[in-house]
Design an enzyme around this catalytic site. Sequence first.
Site, short mmCIF file in Angstrom:
data_model
loop_
_atom_site.label_atom_id
_atom_site.label_comp_id
_atom_site.label_asym_id
_atom_site.label_seq_id
_atom_site.Cartn_x
_atom_site.Cartn_y
_atom_site.Cartn_z
N CYS A 15 60.06 49.09 26.45
CA CYS A 15 60.47 48.59 27.76
C CYS A 15 60.10 49.61 28.82
CB CYS A 15 61.98 48.31 27.81
SG CYS A 15 62.98 49.79 27.71
N ASP A 430 34.77 35.54 40.76
CA ASP A 430 33.40 35.73 40.29
C ASP A 430 32.65 34.41 40.47
OD1 ASP A 430 31.25 37.09 38.87
OD2 ASP A 430 31.71 35.72 37.22
N GLY A 496 7.59 34.76 31.22
CA GLY A 496 7.97 35.24 32.54
C GLY A 496 7.45 34.40 33.69
N ALA A 501 0.35 23.14 29.36
CA ALA A 501 0.33 22.12 28.31
C ALA A 501 -0.68 21.03 28.66
CB ALA A 501 1.72 21.52 28.14
N GLY A 511 6.00 25.93 36.39
CA GLY A 511 6.45 27.31 36.45
C GLY A 511 6.70 27.80 37.85
N ASP A 649 33.05 41.45 33.93
CA ASP A 649 34.24 41.27 34.76
C ASP A 649 35.45 42.02 34.20
OD1 ASP A 649 32.86 39.48 36.44
OD2 ASP A 649 33.32 37.81 35.11
#
Length: 775
Positions: A15, A430, A496, A501, A511, A649
């Site tokens: 306590c 946040d 990055g 394709a 991109g 956080d």
Amino acid sequence: MGTTQEQFNVGGMSCSFCAESIEKAYSRTGGVEDVDVSLAHEEVLVRYDDGILSEVKVKDTLRDLGYTIRDPDKAKRYEQQQAELADGKRRLLLAGGASIVVAALMGWMIVVMGRFESASPVMDLVTLGLALGTMFGPGRYITEKAFQSLRRGIFNQHVLLEAGAFAGLLGGLLGLFVFPSFPTVHFFAVSVFITTYHILSEYTSLIVRTRASQAVQSLLDLQPDTARRVTDDGNVEDVPVDDIAVGDQVRVKPGENVPVDGVVGGGKSTVDESVATGESIPEEKTEGDEVIGGSVNETGTLLVEVTAIGDDAFLNQVAREIEEARAMKPGIIQLADRVLKYFVPGVLTIAALSLTFWLVAPLAWGGGPNVQRGAFAALAVLVLGYPCALGMATPLALIRGGGKAANRGILMRSGDAFQIFPDIDHIVLDKTGTITVGEPVVSEIVGVGEGETDVLATAASAEAFSEHPLADAILDHADDRGVEYADPESFDSVTGNGVRATVAGDDVLVGKPGWLEAEGVDLSDAGDEIERLQRRGLTVSGVVRDGDLVGLIGIGDELKTDAAETVQRIKDAGITPVMITGDNERTAQAVAEEVGIERVMADVLPDEKREEIGRLQDDGERITGSRTSSERRSDGSHRVAMVGDGINDAPALTQADIGIAIGAGTDIAIESADIVLMGERLGGVMDAYEIGEESYRKTRQNLATAFAFNGIGVAAATTGLVHPVFAMLAMVLSVSAVLANSFGGQLLSGEGVNTEFAVEDEDSTEIGDGQPAAD
């Protein structure tokens, strides 16, 4: 020689009196400069002059007071906590058994034999044995703590309890050998009962503390045990992470946790660093970029040169920072404690004066010393003065509030969560995972020469084989809208930048705008749209077919559905909402504007969040803008609540006056918080605020009731007319009154009493079904 700092995890604190006793003991120890005691986390942080005081002497002060210093190794510390729990249970069983036997003897004597005074020498001796056995058996540690406290001039609950226990023992001995009319059994019973009650209250507290999760250890477990070290001859060997040295090179394959802090020496990849930054979109890593141990390598293979190991590594730094912040977190002196600071010495003084009065005063009217009446008065004062109801006043109100909170999917983990919340004047939120969902989603599609559906279908087909989170967002959006797309005939991921394709015979690029321009794509006609999307804080991907731009896709972190509503509730309560994020100023302001937050802390690095919370608590220098005088406390500081969900956080959650964790977040954030919101509903922040206000109001009512019983009881006891048995009954009645005030209305309304909030399950963070009840 100079100032040294030592931090200990301490066993035996139950306590706020314990925390106060430790602080007083160190304040009276030469060489100690400062001490911080955290009862909630059982930690003591001592700063001292090592030219005057040694570490051994610092530890001996704690041990002399009757507390234990746990092993710094977290696994061993957990084992010690479990051993303490087993010892506490053993003490309770022994003391509880003695109390049951004494109660049975008293019942037999009063009900069957119809007597209050001694019934037989055998019964007297049995109760004497039980009293001595309880006080110096399971209750011996209380006696030792009381002695060490008295030796230092510290008056605490142990001193008051032992005063009552020894007074009962002395009264019983007087009845046994001097005054046959004394109720010997009842005097001895007082010694047994109050010792048992104290053991019970400490055991209950110990259960709650030892059930705390091992989240700090879980944080450190994110770091792999082994790493692939590249040798000088180019071979790769698996070695324990502890054997890695600064300057070594390690190879990290896709899908693996990065084992160390370091710098990329070769390769390209995307790395999920949400474990550290809380940001949902992975970072592109190329040669020269820093990586953090515990983050996840996603797409390519990296060669990492080690830059930090051991205590210097990021995860270890966070763990250490959390523990230091917990120990240094300013404690809140509960209302009861402020009064009990004077109450304990006051009760001891009144008991001594009562005894003296009935020994001396009768001489004034021609009588002799009234030993029995003096003994009755002194013992009854100590029994009625023992702060049983006072000690329960706050916990019972918190249990009531905790039950209501649990029904709404809120876990209130500390008393501070109730007492401080009504004084909060700033709530720091946040961004990622708190105000926003924490996962990238497609927010907007802009067609440039083609419709939105065609742009989405083309992008989804090109990204079908990609493992990038942005590709997942595009594919999920296409699935949600029912847009059909086909697998590409060829696919190449340009780390990055984006993907290349072949879709239905067409060359397709998806991109970053900068990469598309480097590939010769003309984006001049879409410049304004790209700028607009980026101002909204979105990540922009261009979609190109056969060299021509056909559309833009803006990907961002979606707001939680109740974010704007919660911000408005915060404002309506007179509290200032603040957003903190590691994102850039433009993205942060875009999100803040959408939910209605005026004050923003942007570009805050993970290790700076705690510092910013501390600065706001002190004087608010970091936040610009005017303030009214009502927003500031009398000492110029603020009461700050912090809401977050990530590892980054956790130190800030601990630093804040109240830390609030989103239950869907990381374990370490949850462990660092005072309040946990089960699930992702942000509105629970203000639900907790309202429950905290109500519970603190109940606490004050309970304390008023308890003090009334203690005050009236002590005054009546000084007359010497209150039998020890009646004093015990009055103490029980005071507890019942506090219990009725805490739960009476709740039971009548049919709400029920949910006490599950008080103990966290080690393997689960859910309470009940984990779902908030309908308002």
